[in-house]
Design an enzyme around this catalytic site. Structure first.
Site, PDB file in Angstrom:
ATOM      1  N   THR A  13       0.818  -1.165  -0.028  1.00  0.00           N
ATOM      2  CA  THR A  13      -0.119   0.005   0.106  1.00  0.00           C
ATOM      3  C   THR A  13       0.955   1.262  -0.002  1.00  0.00           C
ATOM      4  OG1 THR A  13      -0.340   0.003   2.499  1.00  0.00           O
ATOM      5  CG2 THR A  13      -1.805  -1.160   1.322  1.00  0.00           C
ATOM      6  N   LEU A  94      18.818  -5.041   5.953  1.00  0.00           N
ATOM      7  CA  LEU A  94      19.882  -4.854   4.678  1.00  0.00           C
ATOM      8  C   LEU A  94      21.187  -4.942   5.366  1.00  0.00           C
ATOM      9  CD1 LEU A  94      18.573  -1.739   2.449  1.00  0.00           C
ATOM     10  CD2 LEU A  94      18.475  -4.194   2.104  1.00  0.00           C
ATOM     11  N   HIS A 110       8.732   3.393   8.994  1.00  0.00           N
ATOM     12  CA  HIS A 110       8.339   2.775  10.038  1.00  0.00           C
ATOM     13  C   HIS A 110       7.046   2.937  10.939  1.00  0.00           C
ATOM     14  CE1 HIS A 110       9.311   0.245  13.512  1.00  0.00           C
ATOM     15  NE2 HIS A 110       8.976   0.880  14.407  1.00  0.00           N
TER      16      HIS A 110
HETATM   17  C1  GAR Z   1       3.767  -0.688   6.690  1.00  0.00           C
HETATM   18  O1  GAR Z   1       2.827  -0.385   7.748  1.00  0.00           O
HETATM   19  C2  GAR Z   1       5.271  -0.345   6.936  1.00  0.00           C
HETATM   20  O2  GAR Z   1       5.293   0.931   7.712  1.00  0.00           O
HETATM   21  C3  GAR Z   1       5.542  -1.559   7.679  1.00  0.00           C
HETATM   22  O3  GAR Z   1       4.832  -2.549   7.186  1.00  0.00           O
HETATM   23  C4  GAR Z   1       3.830  -2.066   6.575  1.00  0.00           C
HETATM   24  C5  GAR Z   1       3.760  -2.664   4.870  1.00  0.00           C
HETATM   25  O4  GAR Z   1       2.809  -2.275   4.315  1.00  0.00           O
HETATM   26  N1  GAR Z   1       7.154  -1.605   7.894  1.00  0.00           N
HETATM   27  C6  GAR Z   1       7.677  -1.888   9.063  1.00  0.00           C
HETATM   28  O5  GAR Z   1       7.139  -2.349   9.817  1.00  0.00           O
HETATM   29  C7  GAR Z   1       9.339  -1.661   8.768  1.00  0.00           C
HETATM   30  N2  GAR Z   1       9.924  -2.034  10.095  1.00  0.00           N
HETATM   31  P1  GAR Z   1       2.665  -2.212   2.701  1.00  0.00           P
HETATM   32  O6  GAR Z   1       3.444  -3.264   2.179  1.00  0.00           O
HETATM   33  O7  GAR Z   1       1.110  -2.163   2.578  1.00  0.00           O
HETATM   34  O8  GAR Z   1       3.070  -1.015   2.540  1.00  0.00           O
END
Ligand code: GAR
Length: 209
Positions: A13, A94, A110
């Site tokens: 998203t 990474l 984050h």
């Molecule tokens: C999002 O909420 C992002 O902030 C989080 O994963 C989700 C991915 O959603 N990232 C982390 O937790 C990184 N530590 P998406 O695939 O729908 O963008």
């Protein structure tokens, strides 16, 4: 034009928010030239394909050695000419060689207000579970540069989101995405692409809001 590679692991998203922003002219000179997924079959890849963006899959488990995995990522990023790398829900950590290859050119979103609920093991829904367990009344999202410390690089933008009575991790995640992540990430990308983020040590200075 400033070439952007977006790294994803899931629903995508945040990638979609970037694609929509680029279409609306809201990424400044930024252009997404590549989407790299950490595993095959994730919905983010479909979003990229629908938008006509070239994709590839580089999975950690296809490499016995972390250094080989890092080299494969670096090669792919160089091959597409990436000048900015955006981690948009990218859940592999990474290695140092990748971070060193693109100093202050990798940014991450984050889903909490760093330094709360961040670091190793805090990703996706786990972040929101931890926030609800702690009972915080405000959470949010952070966009930051990536350095060798997980979630430890210089903070670029943050936005607060209220926790509401009766929230579940899923409900809170949705509110944080809708009210913070999907605006904050494209905004940070635009600021980077327009050269408006200066970094001094672990502090960023934004020359425009
Ligand atoms: C999002 O909420 C992002 O902030 C989080 O994963 C989700 C991915 O959603 N990232 C982390 O937790 C990184 N530590 P998406 O695939 O729908 O963008």
């Amino acid at each position: 034009m400033l070439k952007i590679a977006v790294l994803v692991s899931g629903g995508g998203t945040n990638l979609q928010a970037l694609i929509d922003s680029e279409r609306a002219g809201a990424l400044g000179p930024g252009k997404i030239v590549k989407v790299i997924a950490s595993r095959a079959g994730v919905y983010a890849l479909e979003r990229a394909e629908k938008a006509g963006i070239p994709t590839s899959v580089i999975a950690r488990r296809d490499f016995t050695d972390a250094a080989d995995y890092g080299r494969a990522l670096i090669d792919e990023l160089h091959a597409c000419g990436a000048q900015l790398i955006v981690l948009a829900g990218f859940l592999s950590i990474l290695g140092e060689e990748v971070i060193r290859a693109f100093p202050n050119r990798i940014i991450n979103i984050h889903p909490a207000l760093i330094p709360s609920f961040c670091g190793k093991g805090y990703y996706g829904l786990k972040v929101h579970e931890a926030a609800l367990e702690k009972g915080v009344k405000v959470t949010g999202a952070t966009v930051h540069f990536v350095n060798e410390i997980p979630d430890g690089g210089a903070i670029i933008l943050q936005k607060a989101v209220p926790v509401e009575e009766g929230d579940t991790p899923e409900r809170l995640q949705k509110r944080v995405m809708e009210q913070a992540e999907w605006q904050l990430l494209p905004q940070a990308v635009r600021l980077f692409c327009e050269g408006k983020i200066k970094v001094t040590g672990n502090i960023t200075h934004i020359t425009e809001g």
